[in-house]
Design a protein around this motif. Structure first.
Motif, PDB file in Angstrom:
ATOM      1  N   SER A  52       0.859  -1.184   0.000  1.00 24.23           N
ATOM      2  CA  SER A  52       0.000   0.000   0.000  1.00 24.23           C
ATOM      3  C   SER A  52       0.893   1.231   0.000  1.00 24.23           C
ATOM      4  CB  SER A  52      -0.889  -0.017   1.252  1.00 24.23           C
ATOM      5  OG  SER A  52      -1.736   1.095   1.294  1.00 24.23           O
ATOM      6  N   THR A  93      -0.597   4.765  -0.534  1.00 26.33           N
ATOM      7  CA  THR A  93      -1.323   5.902   0.059  1.00 26.33           C
ATOM      8  C   THR A  93      -2.275   5.481   1.179  1.00 26.33           C
ATOM      9  OG1 THR A  93      -3.036   5.818  -1.669  1.00 26.33           O
ATOM     10  CG2 THR A  93      -1.157   7.272  -2.058  1.00 26.33           C
ATOM     11  N   GLY A  94      -2.294   4.195   1.526  1.00 25.48           N
ATOM     12  CA  GLY A  94      -3.011   3.759   2.729  1.00 25.48           C
ATOM     13  C   GLY A  94      -4.362   3.101   2.511  1.00 25.48           C
ATOM     14  N   THR A 134      -5.278   0.356   0.677  1.00 24.01           N
ATOM     15  CA  THR A 134      -5.207  -1.114   0.814  1.00 24.01           C
ATOM     16  C   THR A 134      -4.870  -1.483   2.258  1.00 24.01           C
ATOM     17  OG1 THR A 134      -4.364  -1.084  -1.449  1.00 24.01           O
ATOM     18  CG2 THR A 134      -4.240  -3.176  -0.280  1.00 24.01           C
ATOM     19  N   GLU A 135      -4.058  -0.653   2.887  1.00 28.10           N
ATOM     20  CA  GLU A 135      -3.708  -0.921   4.285  1.00 28.10           C
ATOM     21  C   GLU A 135      -4.945  -0.847   5.178  1.00 28.10           C
ATOM     22  OE1 GLU A 135      -0.605   1.589   6.134  1.00 28.10           O
ATOM     23  OE2 GLU A 135       0.098  -0.367   6.828  1.00 28.10           O
ATOM     24  N   TYR A 154      -2.780  -2.935  -4.282  1.00 27.28           N
ATOM     25  CA  TYR A 154      -3.384  -1.881  -5.105  1.00 27.28           C
ATOM     26  C   TYR A 154      -3.034  -2.187  -6.561  1.00 27.28           C
ATOM     27  CZ  TYR A 154       1.342   0.151  -5.170  1.00 27.28           C
ATOM     28  OH  TYR A 154       2.688   0.338  -5.333  1.00 27.28           O
ATOM     29  N   TRP A 185      -1.568  -0.629 -10.331  1.00 28.49           N
ATOM     30  CA  TRP A 185      -0.678   0.407 -10.840  1.00 28.49           C
ATOM     31  C   TRP A 185      -0.683   0.403 -12.365  1.00 28.49           C
ATOM     32  CZ3 TRP A 185       0.646   4.347  -8.329  1.00 28.49           C
ATOM     33  CH2 TRP A 185       1.746   5.127  -8.676  1.00 28.49           C
ATOM     34  N   GLY A 186      -0.170   1.490 -12.964  1.00 25.50           N
ATOM     35  CA  GLY A 186      -0.030   1.544 -14.425  1.00 25.50           C
ATOM     36  C   GLY A 186      -1.377   1.346 -15.094  1.00 25.50           C
ATOM     37  N   GLY A 234      -3.676  -1.402 -15.021  1.00 24.45           N
ATOM     38  CA  GLY A 234      -4.144  -2.688 -14.501  1.00 24.45           C
ATOM     39  C   GLY A 234      -3.027  -3.603 -14.061  1.00 24.45           C
ATOM     40  N   THR A 280      -7.534  -2.556  -3.569  1.00 24.66           N
ATOM     41  CA  THR A 280      -8.250  -1.310  -3.829  1.00 24.66           C
ATOM     42  C   THR A 280      -7.812  -0.789  -5.192  1.00 24.66           C
ATOM     43  OG1 THR A 280      -6.572   0.123  -2.822  1.00 24.66           O
ATOM     44  CG2 THR A 280      -8.306  -0.741  -1.370  1.00 24.66           C
ATOM     45  N   GLY A 281      -8.714  -0.044  -5.825  1.00 20.01           N
ATOM     46  CA  GLY A 281      -8.413   0.552  -7.118  1.00 20.01           C
ATOM     47  C   GLY A 281      -9.334   1.732  -7.336  1.00 20.01           C
ATOM     48  N   ASP A 282      -9.232   2.297  -8.525  1.00 25.92           N
ATOM     49  CA  ASP A 282     -10.010   3.471  -8.883  1.00 25.92           C
ATOM     50  C   ASP A 282     -10.751   3.143 -10.181  1.00 25.92           C
ATOM     51  OD1 ASP A 282     -10.954   5.912  -9.682  1.00 25.92           O
ATOM     52  OD2 ASP A 282      -9.099   7.004  -9.240  1.00 25.92           O
ATOM     53  N   TYR A 340     -10.127   4.130 -13.911  1.00 25.94           N
ATOM     54  CA  TYR A 340      -9.235   3.418 -14.839  1.00 25.94           C
ATOM     55  C   TYR A 340      -9.988   2.261 -15.518  1.00 25.94           C
ATOM     56  CZ  TYR A 340      -5.357   5.900 -12.649  1.00 25.94           C
ATOM     57  OH  TYR A 340      -4.509   6.871 -12.191  1.00 25.94           O
ATOM     58  N   ASN A 343      -9.038  -0.790 -16.256  1.00 22.87           N
ATOM     59  CA  ASN A 343      -8.845  -2.095 -15.601  1.00 22.87           C
ATOM     60  C   ASN A 343      -8.963  -1.921 -14.095  1.00 22.87           C
ATOM     61  OD1 ASN A 343      -8.316  -3.703 -17.920  1.00 22.87           O
ATOM     62  ND2 ASN A 343      -6.312  -2.713 -18.054  1.00 22.87           N
ATOM     63  N   PHE A 344     -10.218  -1.834 -13.623  1.00 23.97           N
ATOM     64  CA  PHE A 344     -10.434  -1.610 -12.188  1.00 23.97           C
ATOM     65  C   PHE A 344      -9.875  -2.794 -11.388  1.00 23.97           C
ATOM     66  CE2 PHE A 344     -13.460  -2.131  -8.513  1.00 23.97           C
ATOM     67  CZ  PHE A 344     -12.912  -1.103  -7.755  1.00 23.97           C
ATOM     68  N   CYS A 345      -8.978  -2.494 -10.458  1.00 27.93           N
ATOM     69  CA  CYS A 345      -8.355  -3.529  -9.614  1.00 27.93           C
ATOM     70  C   CYS A 345      -7.761  -4.661 -10.476  1.00 27.93           C
ATOM     71  CB  CYS A 345      -9.334  -4.075  -8.587  1.00 27.93           C
ATOM     72  SG  CYS A 345      -9.760  -2.926  -7.268  1.00 27.93           S
TER      73      CYS A 345
HETATM   74  C1  LIG Z   1      -0.355   6.117 -11.850  1.00 29.02           C
HETATM   75  C2  LIG Z   1      -1.529   5.369 -11.271  1.00 29.02           C
HETATM   76  C3  LIG Z   1      -2.073   4.325 -11.981  1.00 29.02           C
HETATM   77  C4  LIG Z   1      -3.198   3.620 -11.496  1.00 29.02           C
HETATM   78  N1  LIG Z   1      -3.741   2.608 -12.244  1.00 29.02           N
HETATM   79  C5  LIG Z   1      -4.874   1.993 -11.804  1.00 29.02           C
HETATM   80  C6  LIG Z   1      -5.502   0.969 -12.584  1.00 29.02           C
HETATM   81  O1  LIG Z   1      -5.077   0.617 -13.680  1.00 29.02           O
HETATM   82  N2  LIG Z   1      -6.622   0.381 -12.072  1.00 29.02           N
HETATM   83  C7  LIG Z   1      -7.163   0.741 -10.869  1.00 29.02           C
HETATM   84  O2  LIG Z   1      -8.178   0.171 -10.471  1.00 29.02           O
HETATM   85  N3  LIG Z   1      -6.575   1.707 -10.104  1.00 29.02           N
HETATM   86  C8  LIG Z   1      -5.456   2.326 -10.530  1.00 29.02           C
HETATM   87  N4  LIG Z   1      -4.867   3.306  -9.771  1.00 29.02           N
HETATM   88  C9  LIG Z   1      -5.498   3.680  -8.472  1.00 29.02           C
HETATM   89  C10 LIG Z   1      -4.867   2.992  -7.252  1.00 29.02           C
HETATM   90  O3  LIG Z   1      -4.790   1.603  -7.399  1.00 29.02           O
HETATM   91  C11 LIG Z   1      -5.730   3.333  -6.025  1.00 29.02           C
HETATM   92  O4  LIG Z   1      -5.610   4.710  -5.745  1.00 29.02           O
HETATM   93  C12 LIG Z   1      -5.398   2.494  -4.805  1.00 29.02           C
HETATM   94  O5  LIG Z   1      -6.448   2.595  -3.867  1.00 29.02           O
HETATM   95  C13 LIG Z   1      -4.092   2.909  -4.138  1.00 29.02           C
HETATM   96  O6  LIG Z   1      -3.867   2.031  -3.069  1.00 29.02           O
HETATM   97  P1  LIG Z   1      -3.019   2.414  -1.772  1.00 29.02           P
HETATM   98  O7  LIG Z   1      -3.667   3.628  -1.123  1.00 29.02           O
HETATM   99  O8  LIG Z   1      -3.103   1.210  -0.909  1.00 29.02           O
HETATM  100  O9  LIG Z   1      -1.622   2.714  -2.225  1.00 29.02           O
HETATM  101  C14 LIG Z   1      -3.752   4.003 -10.249  1.00 29.02           C
HETATM  102  C15 LIG Z   1      -3.179   5.049  -9.518  1.00 29.02           C
HETATM  103  C16 LIG Z   1      -2.092   5.732 -10.026  1.00 29.02           C
HETATM  104  C17 LIG Z   1      -1.515   6.888  -9.222  1.00 29.02           C
END
Ligand SMILES: Cc1cc2nc3c(=O)[nH]c(=O)nc-3n(C[C@H](O)[C@H](O)[C@H](O)COP(=O)(O)O)c2cc1C
Length: 154
Positions: free
Chosen positions: A9, A11-12, A14-15, A56, A58-59, A61, A89-91, A94, A96-98
């Protein structure tokens, strides 16, 4: 019964889900061994009856860099008896959610006794508490353990 939770994690978000899952297991009388994947080190996975993975995404998916070693360890070690669950967790902004949860899920399904997955939108909300409870119960069921917190109310 040995259960580990291995997560990453930045930004917290997933934690926070990890804390909720730990509390869920604690209500069942199970203390987890917790590993935050920061360094190039993975515990011996076969030591555990169950392993929970939290990641979490990244990139586009992708699995975060620091989780790749864990992913490879599951492919290489003898883990076919280990019950697993993966959350993340994801956003949903994007496409490819999670996506990292999906990638772990597909691999764990082949190599382990995958019991359950859970995807949370960014930071967990109160509606996610029930989903976390269900996650914990699925793992207990795969381990063939009774749900103690419910038995107490009977
Ligand atoms: C550069 C970048 C790329 C990301 N890509 C994706 C993605 O492809 N799919 C998704 O669901 N979330 C994506 N996210 C969102 C993170 O996965 C999400 O904010 C997550 O909750 C972060 O977890 P953390 O707070 O445990 O670090 C991305 C975030 C960043 C900054």
């Amino acid at each position: 019964m040995r259960v580990a939770i291995i997560y990453s994690s930045v930004t917290g978000n997933t934690e926070e889900v990890k804390h909720l899952i730990e509390k869920g297991f604690s209500r069942e009388g199970i203390t987890l061994d917790t590993f935050h994947m920061k360094k190039d080190w993975v515990p011996t996975l076969s030591m555990y009856d169950a392993i929970i993975i939290g990641t979490y995404t990244w990139g586009n998916g992708n699995i975060p860099k620091e989780m790749e070693l864990l992913y490879e360890a599951f492919e290489q070690q003898s883990v076919h008896r280990v019950v697993t669950g993966v959350f993340g967790t994801g956003d949903s902004f994007y496409p490819n959610f999670c996506g990292a949860v999906d990638r772990f899920r597909d691999m764990l399904f082949v190599h382990t006794k995958l019991a359950v997955t859970l995807k949370v939108e960014l930071f967990p909300q109160s509606k996610d508490n029930l989903r976390v409870d269900a996650f914990v119960k699925r793992v207990l069921a795969a381990l063939r353990l009774p749900v103690v917190s419910e038995l107490q109310y009977r």
